[in-house]
Design a protein around this motif. Structure first.
Motif, PDB file in Angstrom:
ATOM      1  N   ALA A   1      29.486 -26.580 -15.602  1.00  0.00           N
ATOM      2  CA  ALA A   1      28.171 -26.327 -16.201  1.00  0.00           C
ATOM      3  C   ALA A   1      27.231 -25.635 -15.204  1.00  0.00           C
ATOM      4  N   HIS A   2      27.327 -26.007 -13.898  1.00  0.00           N
ATOM      5  CA  HIS A   2      26.481 -25.326 -12.901  1.00  0.00           C
ATOM      6  C   HIS A   2      26.764 -23.821 -12.917  1.00  0.00           C
ATOM      7  N   LEU A   3      28.013 -23.452 -13.206  1.00  0.00           N
ATOM      8  CA  LEU A   3      28.372 -22.028 -13.192  1.00  0.00           C
ATOM      9  C   LEU A   3      27.951 -21.308 -14.475  1.00  0.00           C
ATOM     10  N   HIS A   4      27.379 -22.042 -15.395  1.00  0.00           N
ATOM     11  CA  HIS A   4      26.876 -21.418 -16.622  1.00  0.00           C
ATOM     12  C   HIS A   4      25.388 -21.067 -16.489  1.00  0.00           C
ATOM     13  N   THR A   5      24.724 -21.644 -15.474  1.00  0.00           N
ATOM     14  CA  THR A   5      23.253 -21.573 -15.405  1.00  0.00           C
ATOM     15  C   THR A   5      22.653 -20.160 -15.326  1.00  0.00           C
ATOM     16  N   PRO A   6      23.324 -19.172 -14.700  1.00  0.00           N
ATOM     17  CA  PRO A   6      22.684 -17.854 -14.662  1.00  0.00           C
ATOM     18  C   PRO A   6      22.497 -17.243 -16.054  1.00  0.00           C
ATOM     19  N   PHE A   7      23.206 -17.765 -17.045  1.00  0.00           N
ATOM     20  CA  PHE A   7      23.126 -17.163 -18.383  1.00  0.00           C
ATOM     21  C   PHE A   7      22.034 -17.785 -19.251  1.00  0.00           C
ATOM     22  N   LEU A   8      21.366 -18.836 -18.748  1.00  0.00           N
ATOM     23  CA  LEU A   8      20.341 -19.521 -19.540  1.00  0.00           C
ATOM     24  C   LEU A   8      19.023 -18.758 -19.496  1.00  0.00           C
ATOM     25  N   TYR A   9      18.312 -18.759 -20.616  1.00  0.00           N
ATOM     26  CA  TYR A   9      16.946 -18.203 -20.624  1.00  0.00           C
ATOM     27  C   TYR A   9      16.102 -19.006 -21.596  1.00  0.00           C
ATOM     28  N   ASP A  10      14.786 -18.933 -21.395  1.00  0.00           N
ATOM     29  CA  ASP A  10      13.873 -19.772 -22.179  1.00  0.00           C
ATOM     30  C   ASP A  10      13.530 -19.143 -23.521  1.00  0.00           C
ATOM     31  N   LEU A  11      13.269 -20.009 -24.486  1.00  0.00           N
ATOM     32  CA  LEU A  11      12.836 -19.598 -25.818  1.00  0.00           C
ATOM     33  C   LEU A  11      11.686 -18.597 -25.683  1.00  0.00           C
ATOM     34  N   GLY A  12      11.813 -17.463 -26.350  1.00  0.00           N
ATOM     35  CA  GLY A  12      10.727 -16.470 -26.318  1.00  0.00           C
ATOM     36  C   GLY A  12      10.871 -15.468 -25.183  1.00  0.00           C
ATOM     37  N   ALA A  13      11.743 -15.757 -24.200  1.00  0.00           N
ATOM     38  CA  ALA A  13      11.936 -14.820 -23.075  1.00  0.00           C
ATOM     39  C   ALA A  13      13.083 -13.866 -23.410  1.00  0.00           C
ATOM     40  N   ASP A  14      13.172 -12.764 -22.670  1.00  0.00           N
ATOM     41  CA  ASP A  14      14.297 -11.846 -22.868  1.00  0.00           C
ATOM     42  C   ASP A  14      15.531 -12.416 -22.171  1.00  0.00           C
ATOM     43  N   ALA A  15      16.703 -12.186 -22.766  1.00  0.00           N
ATOM     44  CA  ALA A  15      17.943 -12.644 -22.133  1.00  0.00           C
ATOM     45  C   ALA A  15      18.103 -11.921 -20.795  1.00  0.00           C
ATOM     46  N   PRO A  16      18.488 -12.660 -19.713  1.00  0.00           N
ATOM     47  CA  PRO A  16      18.655 -12.007 -18.411  1.00  0.00           C
ATOM     48  C   PRO A  16      19.995 -11.285 -18.351  1.00  0.00           C
ATOM     49  N   GLY A  17      20.040 -10.110 -18.894  1.00  0.00           N
ATOM     50  CA  GLY A  17      21.285  -9.326 -18.872  1.00  0.00           C
ATOM     51  C   GLY A  17      22.251  -9.793 -19.939  1.00  0.00           C
ATOM     52  N   PRO A  18      23.427  -9.160 -19.989  1.00  0.00           N
ATOM     53  CA  PRO A  18      24.410  -9.498 -21.022  1.00  0.00           C
ATOM     54  C   PRO A  18      25.015 -10.887 -20.819  1.00  0.00           C
ATOM     55  N   GLY A  19      25.810 -11.320 -21.780  1.00  0.00           N
ATOM     56  CA  GLY A  19      26.361 -12.677 -21.759  1.00  0.00           C
ATOM     57  C   GLY A  19      27.522 -12.834 -20.808  1.00  0.00           C
ATOM     58  N   PRO A  20      28.069 -14.060 -20.747  1.00  0.00           N
ATOM     59  CA  PRO A  20      29.129 -14.387 -19.796  1.00  0.00           C
ATOM     60  C   PRO A  20      30.344 -13.453 -19.881  1.00  0.00           C
ATOM     61  N   GLU A  21      30.693 -13.026 -21.080  1.00  0.00           N
ATOM     62  CA  GLU A  21      31.938 -12.244 -21.219  1.00  0.00           C
ATOM     63  C   GLU A  21      31.893 -10.969 -20.377  1.00  0.00           C
ATOM     64  N   SER A  22      30.697 -10.411 -20.198  1.00  0.00           N
ATOM     65  CA  SER A  22      30.577  -9.144 -19.467  1.00  0.00           C
ATOM     66  C   SER A  22      30.870  -9.330 -17.974  1.00  0.00           C
ATOM     67  N   ALA A  23      30.848 -10.583 -17.505  1.00  0.00           N
ATOM     68  CA  ALA A  23      31.011 -10.828 -16.066  1.00  0.00           C
ATOM     69  C   ALA A  23      32.479 -11.034 -15.680  1.00  0.00           C
TER      70      ALA A  23
END
Ligand code: KG4
Ligand code: ZN
Length: 378
Positions: A116-138
């Protein structure tokens, strides 16, 4: 899919609601740090009691914020950390999650805390823009989980698949920070305070009591460790050591010698003042950060990766962030780090990764048990 996650593996009681693995709809973390501070480390009995006292309030608050933020939306599943961690603490979160899933009539999803710690870069807050593409792109990604309990490098060939390629054979990086701070009487947890004092050292600070001012400092670029600072061991395990359990010694670390080296150094050369202590912890931090950076650099040379993903409390360290940015840039690989609030223990990472995990219902959900020694990829 909207998932409520619960985390109680160590000294944070946390609950969060996340949509489709990434969008954080509510996030509540109660930290027990002040309770453990007098002991200079986490006391399991104190931790589990505090989880019992707080879990209801934390879950209620996360649900109330979710309902306020998303009127009319409902939960599709409940996720929970089932390991690794302190068993008596894990049990509190697991039982709360089972009760909630049964009460709501939704599936339960067990989540591995390190993954789960390795999932954290993909999280973003409600109303904010997604920080880049999703996990699959990495993918395929190199993951580094660095926290108070873990220092692990993993290959992630597909999202949600983890194969350990390197790890610490003894203390975790966060533990090495915490033990040093305890030895020098700098307080608990040690990572943040050493980070601040080291920044102060490199910037020539004279007042080490002003935590906010030290925190606001940046590391100057191009730090070179100068004499007469002690050179701490780089924690390279001997090839063939049984503890490697088949892993490559070049991708593993041992931090226990570092703490012993500090102990002996301090006995021979007790720091005269705060500036002396700051110089010492700056050198000690360089040894930890340098070790983590060296292993990461080597792992990035061994295979071609789509990204370097770093998570865990130690990834808050300013010097480590800068050093890993250099390593990733040299390897021409994007470095994915979480927002600071998702680096330490939280439940958004649990609810987020659950999106990629198996739903359990009925008997299978009730049969989920804690696994204090769970590893990434188990
Ligand atoms: O991920 P986390 O909250 O809990 C575990 O899963 O262990 O990590 C806690 C660890 C502690 O050892 C703490 O000292 C360390 O993360 N830490 C840091 C920093 N902030 C927290 N270590 C180095 N530098 C920091 N700025
Ligand atoms: Zn953690």
């Amino acid at each position: 899919m909207i998932v409520l996650g619960i985390e109680s593996s160590c000294d944070e009681t946390a609950c969060a609601v996340v949509r489709d693995g990434r969008e954080v709809l509510s996030n509540v973390v109660y930290t027990q740090i002040p309770l453990h501070q007098p002991y200079g480390g986490v006391v399991p009995e104190v931790a589990s009691r505090a989880h019992i006292e707080k879990v209801h309030g934390v879950v209620s608050e996360a649900l109330a914020r979710f309902r306020a933020n998303c009127p009319g939306a409902s939960l599709d599943a409940v996720a929970v950390t089932y390991g690794p961690g302190l068993s008596s603490s894990l049990l509190v979160g697991l039982n709360a999650a089972k009760g909630l899933a049964m009460g709501l009539g939704v599936p339960l999803i067990g989540v591995n805390h390190i993954e789960a710690h390795l999932h954290t870069p993909f999280l973003y807050d409600l109303g904010a823009d997604a920080p880049g593409p999703g996990p699959e792109s990495a993918l395929p990604a190199l993951g580094l989980a660095v926290s108070g309990g873990h220092t692990t490098w993993v290959d992630m060939p597909a999202y949600g698949e983890y194969r350990i390629i390197g790890q610490t054979l003894d203390d975790a990086a966060g533990e090495a920070f915490d033990k040093a701070a305890k030895l020098l009487g700098l307080g608990y947890p040690g990572g943040p305070v050493i980070d601040r004092w080291a920044k102060g050292h490199w910037n020539g600070a004279t007042d080490f009591s002003d935590a906010a001012a030290l925190k606001a400092l940046a590391y100057p670029p191009g730090i070179k460790v100068r004499d007469p600072m002690p050179r701490f061991p780089k924690g390279h395990p001997r090839a063939g050591t049984a503890a490697l359990a088949g892993l490559d010694a070049d991708l593993c670390v041992s931090f226990s010698g570092l703490k012993t080296a500090l102990l002996y150094y301090v006995k021979r050369n007790p720091p005269k003042d705060d500036a002396g202590k700051a110089a010492l912890v700056a050198a000690y931090q360089e040894a930890i950060v340098g070790t983590l950076a060296d292993r990461t650099r080597l792992a990035l040379r061994r295979r071609s990766y789509g990204a370097l993903i770093v998570g865990g409390g130690v990834s808050l360290n300013g010097r480590l962030r800068a050093k890993l940015a250099e390593v990733a840039a040299d390897a021409r690989v994007p470095l994915l780090l979480a927002q600071p609030k998702y680096c330490g223990d939280n439940a958004a990472m649990i609810a987020g990764l659950a999106f990629h995990r198996r739903n359990l219902v009925g008997e299978a959900a009730l049969a989920v048990d804690v696994n204090p020694t769970l590893q990434a990829g188990d």
